[in-house]
Motif scaffolding. Structure first.
Motif, PDB file in Angstrom:
ATOM      1  N   ASP A 258       1.036 -10.119 -52.219  1.00  0.00           N
ATOM      2  CA  ASP A 258       1.206 -10.354 -53.628  1.00  0.00           C
ATOM      3  C   ASP A 258       0.815  -9.340 -54.765  1.00  0.00           C
ATOM      4  O   ASP A 258      -0.057  -8.814 -54.919  1.00  0.00           O
ATOM      5  CB  ASP A 258       0.072 -11.534 -53.933  1.00  0.00           C
ATOM      6  CG  ASP A 258       0.264 -12.070 -55.266  1.00  0.00           C
ATOM      7  OD1 ASP A 258       1.327 -11.509 -55.983  1.00  0.00           O
ATOM      8  OD2 ASP A 258      -0.599 -12.738 -55.729  1.00  0.00           O
ATOM      9  N   LYS A 265      -0.093  -6.893 -60.755  1.00  0.00           N
ATOM     10  CA  LYS A 265      -1.352  -6.723 -60.462  1.00  0.00           C
ATOM     11  C   LYS A 265      -1.945  -5.284 -60.880  1.00  0.00           C
ATOM     12  O   LYS A 265      -0.890  -4.432 -60.761  1.00  0.00           O
ATOM     13  CB  LYS A 265      -1.805  -6.970 -59.178  1.00  0.00           C
ATOM     14  CG  LYS A 265      -1.824  -8.543 -59.158  1.00  0.00           C
ATOM     15  CD  LYS A 265      -2.383  -8.867 -57.690  1.00  0.00           C
ATOM     16  CE  LYS A 265      -2.325 -10.532 -57.272  1.00  0.00           C
ATOM     17  NZ  LYS A 265      -2.805 -11.325 -58.150  1.00  0.00           N
ATOM     18  N   ASP A 335       2.790 -13.575 -61.640  1.00  0.00           N
ATOM     19  CA  ASP A 335       1.875 -13.675 -60.595  1.00  0.00           C
ATOM     20  C   ASP A 335       1.027 -15.051 -60.260  1.00  0.00           C
ATOM     21  O   ASP A 335       0.361 -14.926 -59.185  1.00  0.00           O
ATOM     22  CB  ASP A 335       0.719 -12.800 -61.278  1.00  0.00           C
ATOM     23  CG  ASP A 335      -0.271 -12.108 -60.133  1.00  0.00           C
ATOM     24  OD1 ASP A 335      -0.070 -12.405 -58.992  1.00  0.00           O
ATOM     25  OD2 ASP A 335      -1.458 -11.712 -60.823  1.00  0.00           O
ATOM     26  N   ALA A 336       1.605 -15.957 -60.808  1.00  0.00           N
ATOM     27  CA  ALA A 336       1.220 -17.371 -60.391  1.00  0.00           C
ATOM     28  C   ALA A 336       2.166 -17.938 -59.696  1.00  0.00           C
ATOM     29  O   ALA A 336       3.071 -18.815 -59.926  1.00  0.00           O
ATOM     30  CB  ALA A 336       1.163 -18.424 -61.628  1.00  0.00           C
ATOM     31  N   GLU A 337       2.464 -17.383 -58.322  1.00  0.00           N
ATOM     32  CA  GLU A 337       3.574 -17.429 -57.269  1.00  0.00           C
ATOM     33  C   GLU A 337       3.252 -18.450 -56.334  1.00  0.00           C
ATOM     34  O   GLU A 337       3.951 -19.227 -55.986  1.00  0.00           O
ATOM     35  CB  GLU A 337       4.144 -16.001 -56.820  1.00  0.00           C
ATOM     36  CG  GLU A 337       3.306 -15.753 -55.541  1.00  0.00           C
ATOM     37  CD  GLU A 337       1.787 -15.574 -55.943  1.00  0.00           C
ATOM     38  OE1 GLU A 337       1.381 -15.240 -56.978  1.00  0.00           O
ATOM     39  OE2 GLU A 337       0.954 -15.502 -55.142  1.00  0.00           O
TER      40      GLU A 337
HETATM   41 ZN    ZN Z   1      -0.251 -14.023 -57.704  1.00  0.00          ZN
END
Ligand code: ZN
Ligand code: BES
Ligand code: ZN
Length: 490
Positions: A258, A265, A335-337
């Motif tokens: 991620d 990130k 990033d909210a995967e």
């Molecule tokens: Zn993430």
């Protein structure tokens, strides 16, 4: 470190005894008084019987401290097992007999103690040596350890404990395997191999192309930016004689790396994101344990696997995507995967596998680490009886959970202007709950469902009583116990 550890027969001769003893035991127990060397080892001022402390070795055995009698429980003996594994191997012991005669007998559950002790030994005997190279300073694993005990219950417990530790160690090994090797297709290959080795366990893989055709917009979009294309692995444990009509589905987030995607990130936040597959790897371990134990209950393991990368093919913030159940989602944050791949997996599981209960397990949010740390996982379940089952499994396994709220207001908080849902509300409040609220839109209302966020428990920066720093295999025992729990009332 031993190559393997197993339960042996208490009848064989020449076994070193390990006398478990609590700190508060002030005198050598009467039945051992005749043995002068043992008494001397016990009275040695250097030996305090602190948790996992061992005395000097005598002909008849060794004292092994378990700490204070108050609070002596499964958690404690698991930690003793984990810490003593290395010491036994350094002493080059090949067979030991656990002697419980000096421990308090009140309310003692010998099966549970045996299981936890063996879990600890198995956990403590693990290390990652797949990537040893020319400069490795690790010594090779050597020999076999057999552990026994007069108590048949303790021995039976140890059999389960070693079996569970082996499953946890599969999870830990996969978790520690780096993203350049552990890609979605590597996850699929490992699951196939697991199924090949276990009668009654089968594995099917939904490929990237098939997922696109099936309309799995979450899995497709999260994974398409990577050259290592996504897939969905489905394990199916079909016992020959099921003892219950229940069908449990275990769904695990399997993001092999991620980066955050375009909502990238920071370097410090990205480090360690190989552990973002740990939910799925725990499901893999639980499926191994369930099939090894041949639990007579149908269980599915579903692993949506993808790598969250950046490239000209990657999805971006502001994209609107259509999910397997036809819900549309506006991506506010790439990033909210995890919730996107899980959403497709949950909707697919409900429609095609038709389980009677589902639990998903995921390293879903940094927020749950802030809230609960590494002490327990956060969990959400609005179905009373199923929530109770999850809590019982948590208590039984020692993998602790704490319940968080999930209300209609949280579900509404995820609604969008230009699509049905947002994957993350730009107002960052109640982050871990947002994840659960989002997922709830993808589960059929009539199926009991629980969500477990293991971002804080599945890998440790610093070790604890039981684990060195690194992956813990958290969830394997809980999910195994959740499945087994159904058999108690079958
Ligand atoms: Zn993430
Ligand atoms: N994989 C992370 C969550 C995570 C963080 C796991 C730290 C383990 C340790 C997840 O995909 C993520 O990035 N979550 C975001 C959600 C946000 C963008 C809505 C988070 O928690 O900040
Ligand atoms: Zn993630």
């Amino acid at each position: 470190m031993y190559k393997s550890i197993a339960v042996g027969s208490p009848k064989s001769s020449k076994i070193m005894s390990l006398f478990l003893v609590a700190e508060d035991t002030r005198k050598t127990p009467d039945h051992l008084k005749e043995d002068a060397a043992l008494v001397a080892a016990f009275k040695d001022p250097g030996f305090k019987a602190e948790s996992s402390e061992i005395s000097s070795v005598t002909d008849s055995g060794i004292w092994l401290g378990v700490g204070g009698a108050k609070g002596f429980d499964e958690d404690r003996i698991r930690s003793v097992g984990s810490r003593v594994a290395g010491q036994l191997s350094r002493l080059e012991l090949k067979a030991v007999k656990i002697d419980l005669t000096c421990l308090p007998k009140k309310n003692r559950d010998e099966h549970a103690l045996g299981r936890a002790f063996a879990e600890g030994l198995g956990i403590g005997n693990w290390r990652m040596d797949l990537f040893n190279g020319a400069a490795s300073r690790k010594t090779e694993a050597r020999g076999k350890l057999t552990v026994t005990c007069e108590s048949a219950e303790f021995r039976k417990g140890m059999n389960s404990g070693f079996m569970l530790a082996e499953a946890m160690n599969l999870t830990r090994r996969m978790a520690a395997t780096p993203p350049n090797i552990c890609t979605p297709s590597h996850v699929a290959t490992t699951a196939r191999m697991l199924a090949r080795g276990a009668e009654g366990l089968s594995c099917t893989v939904i490929t990237y192309q098939q997922a696109r055709r099936l309309g799995m917009g979450g899995l497709e979009n999260v994974g398409k930016g990577s050259a290592n294309k996504p897939c969905m692995v489905i394990l199916d444990w079909k016992p020959s004689k099921p003892q219950t009509k229940e069908k449990l589905a275990l769904v695990g987030k399997s993001i092999t790396y991620d980066t955050g995607g375009y909502s990238m990130k920071s370097p410090t936040g990205m480090k360690g994101m190989k552990y973002d597959k740990n939910g799925g790897m725990a499901v893999l371990g639980a499926m191994k344990a369930i099939s090894d134990a041949k639990l007579p209950i149908r269980v599915f393991g579903v692993l949506p696997a993808a790598e969250n990368m950046v490239s000209s093919d990657a999805y971006r913030p502001d994209d609107i995507i259509r999910m397997y159940n036809d819900i549309t989602v506006e991506v506010t944050n790439t990033d909210a995967e995890g919730r996107l791949v899980l959403a497709d997996a949950l909707a697919y599981t409900c429609r095609k596998l038709k389980p009677t209960a589902i639990v998903d397990i995921a390293t879903l949010t940094g927020g749950v680490v802030v809230a609960l740390g590494h002490f327990c996982a956060g969990y959400w379940c609005e179905n009373g009886p199923f929530g109770k089952r999850i809590e019982e499994a948590a208590t039984h396994s020692g993998e602790k959970v704490w319940r968080m709220p999930l209300w209609e207001a949280h579900r509404d908080f995820m609604r969008a202007e230009h699509a049905d849902l947002l994957n993350s509300n730009p107002k960052r409040s109640a982050h871990p709950i947002q994840g659960a609220a989002f997922l709830s839109h993808f589960v059929d209302e009539d199926i009991p469902w629980g969500h477990i966020d293991i971002a804080g428990t599945s890998a440790l920066d610093s070790g604890n009583d039981v684990f060195p720093p690194g992956p813990t295999g958290w969830g394997v025992r809980l999910m195994y116990d959740l499945a087994e729990g159904y058999l108690k009332d079958a």
